[in-house]
Design an enzyme around this catalytic site. Structure first.
Site, PDB file in Angstrom:
ATOM      1  N   SER A 112     -55.376  18.373 -27.794  1.00  0.00           N
ATOM      2  CA  SER A 112     -56.275  17.480 -28.271  1.00  0.00           C
ATOM      3  C   SER A 112     -55.631  15.979 -28.046  1.00  0.00           C
ATOM      4  O   SER A 112     -54.948  15.411 -27.102  1.00  0.00           O
ATOM      5  CB  SER A 112     -56.715  17.783 -29.505  1.00  0.00           C
ATOM      6  OG  SER A 112     -57.554  16.781 -30.029  1.00  0.00           O
ATOM      7  N   HIS A 113     -55.289  15.379 -29.586  1.00  0.00           N
ATOM      8  CA  HIS A 113     -54.897  14.228 -29.675  1.00  0.00           C
ATOM      9  C   HIS A 113     -53.406  14.020 -29.819  1.00  0.00           C
ATOM     10  O   HIS A 113     -52.762  13.045 -30.004  1.00  0.00           O
ATOM     11  CB  HIS A 113     -55.380  13.451 -30.969  1.00  0.00           C
ATOM     12  CG  HIS A 113     -55.385  14.329 -32.157  1.00  0.00           C
ATOM     13  ND1 HIS A 113     -56.164  15.601 -31.966  1.00  0.00           N
ATOM     14  CD2 HIS A 113     -54.625  14.335 -33.270  1.00  0.00           C
ATOM     15  CE1 HIS A 113     -55.742  16.358 -33.183  1.00  0.00           C
ATOM     16  NE2 HIS A 113     -54.692  15.627 -33.819  1.00  0.00           N
ATOM     17  N   ASP A 276     -59.913  10.677 -27.266  1.00  0.00           N
ATOM     18  CA  ASP A 276     -58.655  11.325 -27.468  1.00  0.00           C
ATOM     19  C   ASP A 276     -58.264  12.008 -26.198  1.00  0.00           C
ATOM     20  O   ASP A 276     -58.890  11.898 -25.090  1.00  0.00           O
ATOM     21  CB  ASP A 276     -58.748  12.094 -28.642  1.00  0.00           C
ATOM     22  CG  ASP A 276     -59.355  13.330 -28.537  1.00  0.00           C
ATOM     23  OD1 ASP A 276     -60.668  13.492 -27.594  1.00  0.00           O
ATOM     24  OD2 ASP A 276     -59.216  14.478 -29.005  1.00  0.00           O
ATOM     25  N   ASP A 278     -58.727  15.116 -25.033  1.00  0.00           N
ATOM     26  CA  ASP A 278     -59.463  15.905 -24.366  1.00  0.00           C
ATOM     27  C   ASP A 278     -60.812  15.514 -24.299  1.00  0.00           C
ATOM     28  O   ASP A 278     -61.708  16.320 -24.083  1.00  0.00           O
ATOM     29  CB  ASP A 278     -59.289  17.676 -24.767  1.00  0.00           C
ATOM     30  CG  ASP A 278     -59.504  17.687 -26.177  1.00  0.00           C
ATOM     31  OD1 ASP A 278     -59.462  16.707 -27.193  1.00  0.00           O
ATOM     32  OD2 ASP A 278     -60.044  18.676 -26.763  1.00  0.00           O
ATOM     33  N   ASP A 280     -62.936  14.874 -27.000  1.00  0.00           N
ATOM     34  CA  ASP A 280     -63.938  15.121 -27.860  1.00  0.00           C
ATOM     35  C   ASP A 280     -64.229  14.050 -29.105  1.00  0.00           C
ATOM     36  O   ASP A 280     -64.824  14.309 -29.997  1.00  0.00           O
ATOM     37  CB  ASP A 280     -63.969  16.761 -28.446  1.00  0.00           C
ATOM     38  CG  ASP A 280     -62.475  17.132 -29.013  1.00  0.00           C
ATOM     39  OD1 ASP A 280     -61.494  16.288 -29.008  1.00  0.00           O
ATOM     40  OD2 ASP A 280     -62.173  18.389 -28.927  1.00  0.00           O
ATOM     41  N   ARG A 281     -62.969  13.313 -29.201  1.00  0.00           N
ATOM     42  CA  ARG A 281     -62.968  12.420 -30.540  1.00  0.00           C
ATOM     43  C   ARG A 281     -63.678  11.353 -30.131  1.00  0.00           C
ATOM     44  O   ARG A 281     -63.484  10.880 -28.744  1.00  0.00           O
ATOM     45  CB  ARG A 281     -61.495  12.615 -31.228  1.00  0.00           C
ATOM     46  CG  ARG A 281     -61.232  13.707 -31.447  1.00  0.00           C
ATOM     47  CD  ARG A 281     -59.936  13.564 -32.312  1.00  0.00           C
ATOM     48  NE  ARG A 281     -59.570  14.832 -32.855  1.00  0.00           N
ATOM     49  CZ  ARG A 281     -58.733  14.816 -34.134  1.00  0.00           C
ATOM     50  NH1 ARG A 281     -58.066  13.819 -34.541  1.00  0.00           N
ATOM     51  NH2 ARG A 281     -58.232  15.807 -34.494  1.00  0.00           N
ATOM     52  N   GLU A 363     -64.994  13.836 -40.515  1.00  0.00           N
ATOM     53  CA  GLU A 363     -64.090  12.694 -40.748  1.00  0.00           C
ATOM     54  C   GLU A 363     -63.086  12.529 -39.822  1.00  0.00           C
ATOM     55  O   GLU A 363     -62.582  11.092 -39.625  1.00  0.00           O
ATOM     56  CB  GLU A 363     -63.662  12.812 -41.975  1.00  0.00           C
ATOM     57  CG  GLU A 363     -62.846  13.872 -42.440  1.00  0.00           C
ATOM     58  CD  GLU A 363     -61.607  14.200 -41.757  1.00  0.00           C
ATOM     59  OE1 GLU A 363     -60.634  13.094 -41.467  1.00  0.00           O
ATOM     60  OE2 GLU A 363     -61.198  15.436 -41.248  1.00  0.00           O
ATOM     61  N   LYS A 375     -67.602  18.738 -30.224  1.00  0.00           N
ATOM     62  CA  LYS A 375     -67.708  17.492 -30.543  1.00  0.00           C
ATOM     63  C   LYS A 375     -67.611  16.379 -29.172  1.00  0.00           C
ATOM     64  O   LYS A 375     -66.970  17.088 -28.326  1.00  0.00           O
ATOM     65  CB  LYS A 375     -66.761  16.948 -31.631  1.00  0.00           C
ATOM     66  CG  LYS A 375     -65.231  17.243 -31.202  1.00  0.00           C
ATOM     67  CD  LYS A 375     -64.625  16.845 -32.621  1.00  0.00           C
ATOM     68  CE  LYS A 375     -63.048  17.097 -32.421  1.00  0.00           C
ATOM     69  NZ  LYS A 375     -62.723  18.360 -32.668  1.00  0.00           N
TER      70      LYS A 375
HETATM   71  C1  G16 Z   1     -59.683  20.003 -34.281  1.00  0.00           C
HETATM   72  C2  G16 Z   1     -60.742  20.627 -34.794  1.00  0.00           C
HETATM   73  C3  G16 Z   1     -61.532  19.597 -35.666  1.00  0.00           C
HETATM   74  C4  G16 Z   1     -60.913  19.166 -36.789  1.00  0.00           C
HETATM   75  C5  G16 Z   1     -59.559  18.636 -36.425  1.00  0.00           C
HETATM   76  C6  G16 Z   1     -58.488  18.374 -37.560  1.00  0.00           C
HETATM   77  O1  G16 Z   1     -60.086  18.692 -33.598  1.00  0.00           O
HETATM   78  O2  G16 Z   1     -61.670  20.819 -33.592  1.00  0.00           O
HETATM   79  O3  G16 Z   1     -62.879  20.380 -35.975  1.00  0.00           O
HETATM   80  O4  G16 Z   1     -61.484  18.237 -37.659  1.00  0.00           O
HETATM   81  O5  G16 Z   1     -58.783  19.475 -35.507  1.00  0.00           O
HETATM   82  O6  G16 Z   1     -58.021  19.346 -38.038  1.00  0.00           O
HETATM   83  P1  G16 Z   1     -56.815  19.641 -38.997  1.00  0.00           P
HETATM   84  O7  G16 Z   1     -57.217  18.711 -40.025  1.00  0.00           O
HETATM   85  O8  G16 Z   1     -56.806  20.905 -39.473  1.00  0.00           O
HETATM   86  O9  G16 Z   1     -55.693  19.074 -38.571  1.00  0.00           O
HETATM   87  P2  G16 Z   1     -59.291  18.361 -32.300  1.00  0.00           P
HETATM   88  O10 G16 Z   1     -59.845  17.108 -31.625  1.00  0.00           O
HETATM   89  O11 G16 Z   1     -57.775  18.224 -32.675  1.00  0.00           O
HETATM   90  O12 G16 Z   1     -59.518  19.710 -31.332  1.00  0.00           O
END
Ligand code: G16
Length: 542
Positions: A112-113, A276, A278, A280-281, A363, A375
Site C-alpha cells: 500500500s502506502h 497511494d 496500490d 485505493d487511497r 479516515e 476502496k
Molecule cells: C489498510 C486497510 C484500511 C485501513 C488502513 C489503516 O489500508 O485496508 O482499511 O484503514 O490500512 O489501517 P491501520 O490503522 O491498521 O494501519 P491500506 O491502504 O494500507 O491497504
C-alpha cells in the site's frame, strides 16, 4: 512438470489489517513467499479449473513474486490466471477484474502506502470471489496453515513474459496478460458523467493529480488526460517506479507536501488529488482547502446522486469506527442506514454484498462504493470531479456549505510511529484496565460520558471482532479513540483519533489543531503517551 517441495513453517505470517506486510528481505527468505501462497491455497477450497487474478503495485519484488504465484497456481490446479501487463494492477482494478471475470479470487502484491525498494516493504493480500479482501475467518485459517505447512506445489517452467499482452499456456493452465487499465476505465465511464467533466476541463478547469510514482499513474493518464481531456501533465509522477522515487507513496499532508503547498499557493489549480502505492487511497485538496477523508466521505455521500451511477440514491453508508461522525449526519438526513465497522476494508464486504450500504469510507483516506469491494482512489477523485462539474462551485464553497448545513466535525489523527512494541501494548493494556472507572470523571472541564473497547458484530454473518480500538466519549459528542495500527512493519504505531462536533457555523473557521487542543491535552492525560513512548509529539499529524 509439477514438483512438490518440502518446506518448514515460519511463525510470523499473520496477516494484518490488509494482508501480510513485511520488509523485502523477510519475503526473500527461502520459501517464505511459497509458504504463504501455498497456505492461501490450502485454506480455500473449490478452485480447481477456476480463474485467479494476479497483479501488484509495481514495487520492488513484484515481478519475481508474480512469477512464483503463477507457477504455484498452475501446480495447484487453477484453470486460468489473469495478470496485469507489467505485473501492474491497482487494488480496485484487481477487485473489478475478479468480479467481472467471476474469478475464484485474486492475489494482490502491495504494501500500500508503505515505501518500496530492496530494504523497504512488500506485501501479499488475498481477495475472495466478491473482489474484496479475505474476511478474518480466511486470514486466520491462512495463518494457522502457515504455522504447520510442510510442502508446496510448483511447476518447472520458464517465466511468463509479463510485458506482452496475450495468452499462453503453463501446463494445464492458461495465462492471460491483460491491459490493467482498460476494464477499470470503462467501469468509471459507466458510473460518472464523463461528458460533463469533459466540458468542465474544456472550459479551463485545472487539476493536478499526484500519482506518487505508484500504480495509479497509467490509470490517471488514460482516464483524466486521454478520456476526459484534462491538460497534459495533469497526472504528475505518473510512471510507476519500484521504489516510488525513494518516497512514501502515502497521500497525506506529510508525503504529498508539494501538492499541498501548490494547492495553498496563489497559483493553485482548481483541484488537487493524489493516490497511494496500490491506488485505493485518495487525497482531496481544493484551492486553499484540504478536505479531511471523513468530511470527504460525508460530502460524497450527500452529493452522490449527482453522478449517473448513484442517481437512484444510496442504500446506506458505512464507515470505520475511528472515522468521524460527519457521514452519520448525512445518513440521518437522507433517512438511510449508517454502519460503524472496525478498521479494515474487509469489514465492508458483507454490508455491500447484502445491499445494506452503497458508499463506505475510512479516515485513513479510503472511500469507495459497491462498484468494487475495495476502496478506490480514482473513483473518489472522479466522483468529486462529477460533483464539481454539476455544481460548478469551488471545493471550498462545497465544503463550507456542507458544514453550514450539517455542522462541522473537527477531526485529526495523531500517529506515534515505530514505537517499541512492548510500550505500545502496555499503553493500551493500562488504558483498557481503567475503562470502567472513566465515565463520570472530568479532565480540565471535559466530562467523560462513555469508555469502551470497540467490539463489532457483523449484522450479516453474526461474526464478532473484539478489541478494535478504545473509545472515550465526552459529554457534547467529542471523542478520542486509541488504537494500534495493523499495517506497520517496524515496532508498533499508536493512532490517536480526535474529534469535536461544532454545529455553530460562526465557529467553523478555527484551525483544526487549535479547535481540538483541549482534547489533545486530555488524550495525553488519559493515556500517558509521553510516559510510555518517550515522545512529546506525534510522528505524523493528519
Ligand atoms: C489498510 C486497510 C484500511 C485501513 C488502513 C489503516 O489500508 O485496508 O482499511 O484503514 O490500512 O489501517 P491501520 O490503522 O491498521 O494501519 P491500506 O491502504 O494500507 O491497504
Amino acid at each position: 512438470m509439477i514438483s512438490i517441495i518440502d518446506t518448514t513453517p515460519y511463525t510470523d505470517q499473520k496477516p494484518g489489517t490488509s494482508g501480510l506486510r513485511k520488509k523485502v528481505p523477510v519475503f526473500q527468505q527461502e520459501n517464505y513467499v511459497e509458504n504463504f501462497i501455498q497456505s492461501i491455497f490450502d485454506s480455500v477450497a473449490g478452485y480447481r479449473g477456476e480463474t485467479l487474478v494476479i497483479g501488484g503495485d509495481g514495487r520492488y519484488f513484484n515481478r519475481e513474486t508474480i512469477q512464483t504465484a503463477i507457477r504455484m497456481a498452475a501446480a495447484n490446479g487453477f484453470g486460468r490466471v489473469l495478470v496485469g501487463q507489467g505485473g501492474i494492477l491497482s487494488t480496485p482494478a484487481a477487485s473489478h477484474l475478479i468480479r467481472k471475470n467471476r474469478a475464484f479470487g485474486g492475489i494482490i502484491l502491495s504494501a500500500s502506502h508503505n515505501p518500496g525498494g530492496p530494504d523497504e516493504d512488500f506485501g501479499i493480500k488475498y481477495n475472495v470471489g466478491n473482489g474484496g479482501p479475505a474476511p478474518e475467518k480466511i486470514t486466520e485459517a491462512i495463518y494457522a496453515r502457515s504455522r504447520e505447512i510442510d510442502r508446496y506445489a510448483t511447476i518447472d517452467a520458464p517465466d511468463i513474459d509479463l510485458d506482452k499482452i496475450g495468452t499462453s499456456q503453463l501446463g494445464e493452465m492458461t495465462v492471460e496478460v491483460v491491459d490493467p487499465v482498460a476494464d477499470y476505465a470503462d467501469l468509471m465511464e459507466k458510473l460518472f458523467d464523463f461528458d460533463a467533466i469533459r466540458d468542465m476541463f474544456a472550459g479551463g478547469f485545472r487539476m493536478v493529480f499526484d500519482a506518487m510514482h505508484a500504480v495509479t499513474g497509467p490509470y490517471a493518464v488514460e482516464i483524466l488526460e486521454n478520456r476526459l481531456g484534462a491538460q497534459p501533465r495533469t497526472a504528475r509522477n505518473s510512471v510507476p517506479l519500484e521504489d516510488f522515487g525513494g518516497h512514501h507513496p502515502d497521500p497525506n499532508l506529510v508525503h504529498a507536501r508539494d501538492l499541498y503547498e501548490l494547492m495553498m499557493s496563489e497559483n493553485a489549480p482548481d483541484f488537487g488529488a493524489a493516490s497511494d502505492g496500490d491506488g485505493d487511497r485518495n487525497l482531496i485538496i481544493g484551492k486553499g482547502i484540504f478536505v479531511t477523508p471523513s468530511d470527504s466521505l460525508a460530502i460524497l455521500a450527500a452529493n452522490a446522486h449527482l453522478a449517473p451511477g448513484y442517481s437512484g440514491g444510496l442504500k446506506g453508508i458505512a464507515r470505520s469506527m475511528p472515522t468521524s461522525a460527519a457521514a452519520d449526519r448525512v445518513a440521518e438526513k437522507l433517512g438511510i442506514g449508517i454502519y460503524e465497522t472496525p478498521t479494515g476494508w474487509k469489514f465492508f464486504g458483507n454490508l455491500l454484498d447484502a445491499g445494506h450500504a452503497t458508499i463506505c469510507g475510512e479516515e485513513s483516506a479510503g472511500t469507495g462504493s459497491d462498484h468494487v469491494r475495495e476502496k478506490d482512489g480514482l473513483w473518489a477523485v472522479l466522483l468529486w470531479l462529477n460533483i464539481l462539474a454539476v455544481r460548478r462551485e469551488s471545493v471550498l464553497d462545497i465544503v463550507t456549505t456542507h458544514w453550514a448545513t450539517f455542522g462541522r466535525n473537527y477531526y485529526s489523527r495523531h500517529d506515534y510511529e515505530a514505537v517499541e512494541t512492548d510500550s505500545a501494548n502496555t499503553l493500551m493494556d493500562e488504558l483498557r484496565a481503567k475503562l470502567s472507572t472513566l465515565p463520570g470523571t472530568s479532565i480540565d472541564g471535559l466530562t467523560i460520558e462513555s469508555a469502551d473497547d470497540f467490539s463489532y458484530q457483523d449484522p450479516v454473518d453474526g461474526s464478532v471482532s473484539a478489541n478494535q480500538g478504545i473509545r472515550i466519549g465526552f459529554v457534547g459528542g467529542s471523542r478520542i479513540v486509541f488504537r494500534l495500527s495493523g499495517t506497520g512493519t517496524s515496532g508498533g504505531t499508536i493512532r490517536v483519533y480526535i474529534e469535536r462536533y461544532e454545529p455553530d457555523a460562526s465557529k467553523h473557521d478555527v484551525e483544526t489543531q487549535k479547535a481540538l487542543a483541549d482534547l489533545i491535552a486530555a488524550a495525553e492525560k488519559i493515556a500517558g503517551i509521553r510516559k510510555h513512548t518517550g515522545r512529546s509529539t506525534p510522528s505524523v499529524i493528519t
